[in-house]
Design an enzyme around this catalytic site. Sequence first.
Site, PDB file in Angstrom:
ATOM      1  N   LYS A 161     -67.663  46.273  76.299  1.00  0.00           N
ATOM      2  CA  LYS A 161     -67.696  47.252  75.213  1.00  0.00           C
ATOM      3  C   LYS A 161     -67.881  46.520  73.885  1.00  0.00           C
ATOM      4  O   LYS A 161     -67.478  45.360  73.730  1.00  0.00           O
ATOM      5  CB  LYS A 161     -66.461  48.138  75.233  1.00  0.00           C
ATOM      6  CG  LYS A 161     -65.142  47.428  75.108  1.00  0.00           C
ATOM      7  CD  LYS A 161     -63.961  48.334  75.456  1.00  0.00           C
ATOM      8  CE  LYS A 161     -63.728  49.435  74.445  1.00  0.00           C
ATOM      9  NZ  LYS A 161     -62.452  50.147  74.686  1.00  0.00           N
TER      10      LYS A 161
ATOM     11  N   SER B  23     -61.923  54.915  74.406  1.00  0.00           N
ATOM     12  CA  SER B  23     -63.023  54.269  73.713  1.00  0.00           C
ATOM     13  C   SER B  23     -63.948  53.486  74.637  1.00  0.00           C
ATOM     14  O   SER B  23     -65.006  53.028  74.205  1.00  0.00           O
ATOM     15  CB  SER B  23     -62.453  53.330  72.644  1.00  0.00           C
ATOM     16  OG  SER B  23     -61.725  52.262  73.216  1.00  0.00           O
TER      17      SER B  23
ATOM     18  N   SER C  46     -57.670  54.220  76.403  1.00  0.00           N
ATOM     19  CA  SER C  46     -59.111  53.968  76.317  1.00  0.00           C
ATOM     20  C   SER C  46     -59.762  53.497  77.602  1.00  0.00           C
ATOM     21  O   SER C  46     -60.990  53.489  77.698  1.00  0.00           O
ATOM     22  CB  SER C  46     -59.405  52.963  75.196  1.00  0.00           C
ATOM     23  OG  SER C  46     -59.156  53.532  73.941  1.00  0.00           O
TER      24      SER C  46
END
Length: 476
Positions: free
Chosen positions: A94, A169, A193
């Site tokens: 990420k 996220s 997340s």
Amino acid sequence: MGAADHPATASGALHDRTAVELRDLIASGEVSSREATEHFLARIQEQNPRLGSFTTVTAERALADADAADDAGARARATGSPLPALHGMPLAYKDLWDVQGVPTTFGSAAVPHPTASEDSPLVARLRAAGALSLGKTQIPEFGLNCYSENLIAPPARNPLDPTLSPGGSSGGSAAAVAARLLPFAPGNDGGGSVRIPASACGLIGLKPGFGTVPADLANGRVDRFGAPRFVVSGPLTRTAEDAGLLLEAMTGTGGYLEAARRARPADGRPLRIGLTRASPFDGRYPITLDPTAEAALQAGVEMLEAAGHRVEEADIRYDNRYPEAFQAIWTAGLAEAGLPEEAAPALMELTRTFRARAIARPEADKREAAAILQKIAEDCRAQWGRYDAVLTPAMAQTPRPIGWYIQHDADFDYELQCRYTPYTSVVNVAGTPAVTVPTLHTPNGLSMGIQLTGANGSERDLLALAAQLTHASNGM
């Protein structure tokens, strides 16, 4: 001969293999790392325009790393030398983590996007374990939110229904794994997340206890106000066994894969599992389960009881100061980001609003919030510790549409996030491990599930429970 017609994939394409199966094929030399890398890069090229999973694809570098892995694998097999745990395995990171030689965007148009001079600690650990990166995946701005939309790239979309969010996220990574653009992926989790996007996309999402992954200790156990550190790294995978494999590489510790394969707690006894729908956001926001979330919870109860475990209602109570204390610490870092004021208009509205409040909030208030969270963490561990595991819904609602949150002002955006995911952040405050597992597939193709929270050190038992549940779900 290409990956699509390789004998090792005659019974299915490489992307249909579990990560454990693919690891074994690459380690044996039946499939080369280049074949696997080319295969997943082709899928990314085909599907990423529709899904927005990746912000950056590093194809040339990935292929060079795959060739180097194949050369090393050939030498190791010739000499009988051991290979690293993730030898030649493709994954992605990420866009909060630094990957040496690749820009890091933090999902924000308000900050420069420097090319990283070195790997983040977790990236370095997984590189040493043999993994190679195909690129960077989509996130919300600074990783704050439970949706993966920002101002620098198209939103990440849910492969189960691209009109819906994959969560956040780690939304881009979860979407990539669910769409089989990657065999698995690491994520990190500061309020859900990993678990939120896993639930939205029908994956296993494991949040280890704080400190289980050594790289998470780089900044210490508490922040400068004395609050517990929230963020830990964990796997996003299609199977519990794949989660065990990736967690072993992330921690440098064995036994997780075997626990998932065993699919029962270590001592074999039935577990006492406490069921609660209570949320620390009760009283602050209207927290209600939609019918699909309730059905997923009931399906999880039935599967656990069918596996021999005892599920009973648990009287769990939370300090009503939690919402304000959590928000104060969750946003405190925004005040220290070193962002020039002239860049503030380029922030998304939620980030801009909560950053202004974090800057204005007195230090004494942040320390008071930190002390409240430390007390809540102790209370949670004590209450949850009456059970072998605590069961809650994973999410209170089905995945929300793209744009659902950002069409509102910052406060209602935040409220909607809390109403969607009211059970995850308190586990970060407590520092204990938790896993989300799919238990229900809806007629329109969505996935819903449950969350199981354990005591510190219970990751192996949680993986075993996840394996039991997924085996039961697949048999239905």
